[in-house]
Design a protein around this motif. Structure first.
Motif, PDB file in Angstrom:
ATOM      1  N   TYR A  75      43.561  42.571  22.385  1.00  0.00           N
ATOM      2  CA  TYR A  75      42.609  43.080  23.364  1.00  0.00           C
ATOM      3  C   TYR A  75      41.595  42.007  23.768  1.00  0.00           C
ATOM      4  O   TYR A  75      41.227  41.890  24.951  1.00  0.00           O
ATOM      5  CB  TYR A  75      41.883  44.313  22.815  1.00  0.00           C
ATOM      6  CG  TYR A  75      40.975  44.957  23.823  1.00  0.00           C
ATOM      7  CD1 TYR A  75      41.487  45.510  24.998  1.00  0.00           C
ATOM      8  CD2 TYR A  75      39.605  45.005  23.618  1.00  0.00           C
ATOM      9  CE1 TYR A  75      40.649  46.104  25.940  1.00  0.00           C
ATOM     10  CE2 TYR A  75      38.758  45.596  24.551  1.00  0.00           C
ATOM     11  CZ  TYR A  75      39.288  46.137  25.707  1.00  0.00           C
ATOM     12  OH  TYR A  75      38.464  46.718  26.632  1.00  0.00           O
ATOM     13  N   GLU A  76      41.160  41.213  22.815  1.00  0.00           N
ATOM     14  CA  GLU A  76      40.234  40.114  23.136  1.00  0.00           C
ATOM     15  C   GLU A  76      40.897  39.156  24.126  1.00  0.00           C
ATOM     16  O   GLU A  76      40.276  38.732  25.103  1.00  0.00           O
ATOM     17  CB  GLU A  76      39.814  39.368  21.866  1.00  0.00           C
ATOM     18  CG  GLU A  76      38.887  38.199  22.170  1.00  0.00           C
ATOM     19  CD  GLU A  76      38.561  37.338  20.974  1.00  0.00           C
ATOM     20  OE1 GLU A  76      37.435  36.809  20.942  1.00  0.00           O
ATOM     21  OE2 GLU A  76      39.434  37.172  20.085  1.00  0.00           O
ATOM     22  N   LYS A  77      42.149  38.818  23.866  1.00  0.00           N
ATOM     23  CA  LYS A  77      42.864  37.943  24.796  1.00  0.00           C
ATOM     24  C   LYS A  77      42.926  38.566  26.179  1.00  0.00           C
ATOM     25  O   LYS A  77      42.695  37.902  27.186  1.00  0.00           O
ATOM     26  CB  LYS A  77      44.286  37.663  24.295  1.00  0.00           C
ATOM     27  CG  LYS A  77      44.352  36.694  23.148  1.00  0.00           C
ATOM     28  CD  LYS A  77      45.782  36.465  22.725  1.00  0.00           C
ATOM     29  CE  LYS A  77      45.864  35.508  21.563  1.00  0.00           C
ATOM     30  NZ  LYS A  77      47.254  35.311  21.113  1.00  0.00           N
ATOM     31  N   HIS A  78      43.237  39.860  26.215  1.00  0.00           N
ATOM     32  CA  HIS A  78      43.328  40.562  27.494  1.00  0.00           C
ATOM     33  C   HIS A  78      42.009  40.463  28.259  1.00  0.00           C
ATOM     34  O   HIS A  78      41.991  40.146  29.455  1.00  0.00           O
ATOM     35  CB  HIS A  78      43.696  42.033  27.259  1.00  0.00           C
ATOM     36  CG  HIS A  78      43.784  42.823  28.519  1.00  0.00           C
ATOM     37  ND1 HIS A  78      44.932  42.879  29.270  1.00  0.00           N
ATOM     38  CD2 HIS A  78      42.866  43.558  29.172  1.00  0.00           C
ATOM     39  CE1 HIS A  78      44.708  43.626  30.333  1.00  0.00           C
ATOM     40  NE2 HIS A  78      43.464  44.053  30.294  1.00  0.00           N
ATOM     41  N   CYS A  79      40.905  40.728  27.580  1.00  0.00           N
ATOM     42  CA  CYS A  79      39.590  40.697  28.228  1.00  0.00           C
ATOM     43  C   CYS A  79      39.228  39.300  28.719  1.00  0.00           C
ATOM     44  O   CYS A  79      38.793  39.131  29.863  1.00  0.00           O
ATOM     45  CB  CYS A  79      38.516  41.209  27.267  1.00  0.00           C
ATOM     46  SG  CYS A  79      38.660  42.967  26.914  1.00  0.00           S
ATOM     47  N   VAL A  80      39.400  38.313  27.868  1.00  0.00           N
ATOM     48  CA  VAL A  80      39.032  36.945  28.251  1.00  0.00           C
ATOM     49  C   VAL A  80      39.909  36.451  29.396  1.00  0.00           C
ATOM     50  O   VAL A  80      39.404  35.894  30.380  1.00  0.00           O
ATOM     51  CB  VAL A  80      39.121  35.985  27.034  1.00  0.00           C
ATOM     52  CG1 VAL A  80      39.002  34.528  27.475  1.00  0.00           C
ATOM     53  CG2 VAL A  80      38.043  36.329  26.012  1.00  0.00           C
ATOM     54  N   ILE A  81      41.207  36.659  29.288  1.00  0.00           N
ATOM     55  CA  ILE A  81      42.117  36.190  30.344  1.00  0.00           C
ATOM     56  C   ILE A  81      41.815  36.906  31.658  1.00  0.00           C
ATOM     57  O   ILE A  81      41.766  36.270  32.717  1.00  0.00           O
ATOM     58  CB  ILE A  81      43.590  36.378  29.925  1.00  0.00           C
ATOM     59  CG1 ILE A  81      43.926  35.464  28.750  1.00  0.00           C
ATOM     60  CG2 ILE A  81      44.524  36.093  31.103  1.00  0.00           C
ATOM     61  CD1 ILE A  81      45.252  35.793  28.060  1.00  0.00           C
ATOM     62  N   SER A  82      41.596  38.216  31.610  1.00  0.00           N
ATOM     63  CA  SER A  82      41.269  38.973  32.825  1.00  0.00           C
ATOM     64  C   SER A  82      40.003  38.440  33.489  1.00  0.00           C
ATOM     65  O   SER A  82      39.983  38.181  34.693  1.00  0.00           O
ATOM     66  CB  SER A  82      41.064  40.455  32.504  1.00  0.00           C
ATOM     67  OG  SER A  82      42.225  41.031  32.024  1.00  0.00           O
ATOM     68  N   HIS A  83      38.944  38.284  32.692  1.00  0.00           N
ATOM     69  CA  HIS A  83      37.683  37.762  33.236  1.00  0.00           C
ATOM     70  C   HIS A  83      37.890  36.371  33.826  1.00  0.00           C
ATOM     71  O   HIS A  83      37.413  36.067  34.919  1.00  0.00           O
ATOM     72  CB  HIS A  83      36.604  37.678  32.148  1.00  0.00           C
ATOM     73  CG  HIS A  83      35.868  38.938  31.930  1.00  0.00           C
ATOM     74  ND1 HIS A  83      35.713  39.485  30.689  1.00  0.00           N
ATOM     75  CD2 HIS A  83      35.222  39.765  32.777  1.00  0.00           C
ATOM     76  CE1 HIS A  83      35.005  40.587  30.778  1.00  0.00           C
ATOM     77  NE2 HIS A  83      34.697  40.787  32.044  1.00  0.00           N
TER      78      HIS A  83
END
Length: 134
Positions: A75-83
């Motif tokens: 989930y952290e990866k998802h958030c950082v990559i999305s941002h």
């Protein structure tokens, strides 16, 4: 499980749903992912056998410590990559879709560099690092 990506998607979905509602069942995961209930039930049995989840009373799915660690990382990866993608001009819809694919294949080295850049950008811009809703 068929693949690491599939397992990570299930765990991340359980994590996100738990954050929103506090009570996650197989039917909730099936609805969120658009999968059949039998497919999700089968996956939950495998995740349980591999020590990633526990199934409690009334079918409540609970992440184990091992499952939570992997879900939070994904989930952290998802958030950082999305941002990161949105900040360089990618539309929100495309950024969220691409992040779902990229979060599973990105090396830890590349992710750590993206995360440092993301944090530095937010510090300089004085914008909060909000999580992305899926």
């Amino acid at each position: 499980m068929k693949t690491q990506e599939s397992m990570e998607n299930y765990l991340e979905t359980i994590y996100v749903l738990d954050q929103k509602t506090g009570f996650v069942r197989s039917v909730d995961v099936a609805t969120e992912l658009g999968f059949s209930k039998p497919s999700v039930s089968n996956a939950m049995k495998k995740l349980k056998a591999e020590g990633y989840v526990q199934i409690e009373d009334k079918g409540k799915i609970v992440l184990t410590e091992k499952g939570r660690a992997l879900a939070e990382n994904t989930y952290e990866k998802h958030c950082v990559i999305s941002h990161w993608l949105m900040h360089i001009g990618v539309s929100r819809e495309t950024a969220l879709e691409d992040a779902c694919r990229m979060e599973h294949i990105l090396s830890e080295e590349s992710f750590e560099c993206m995360k440092r850049h993301h944090k530095k950008w937010h510090e300089l811009s004085h914008e909060p690092e909000n999580e992305i809703e899926r």
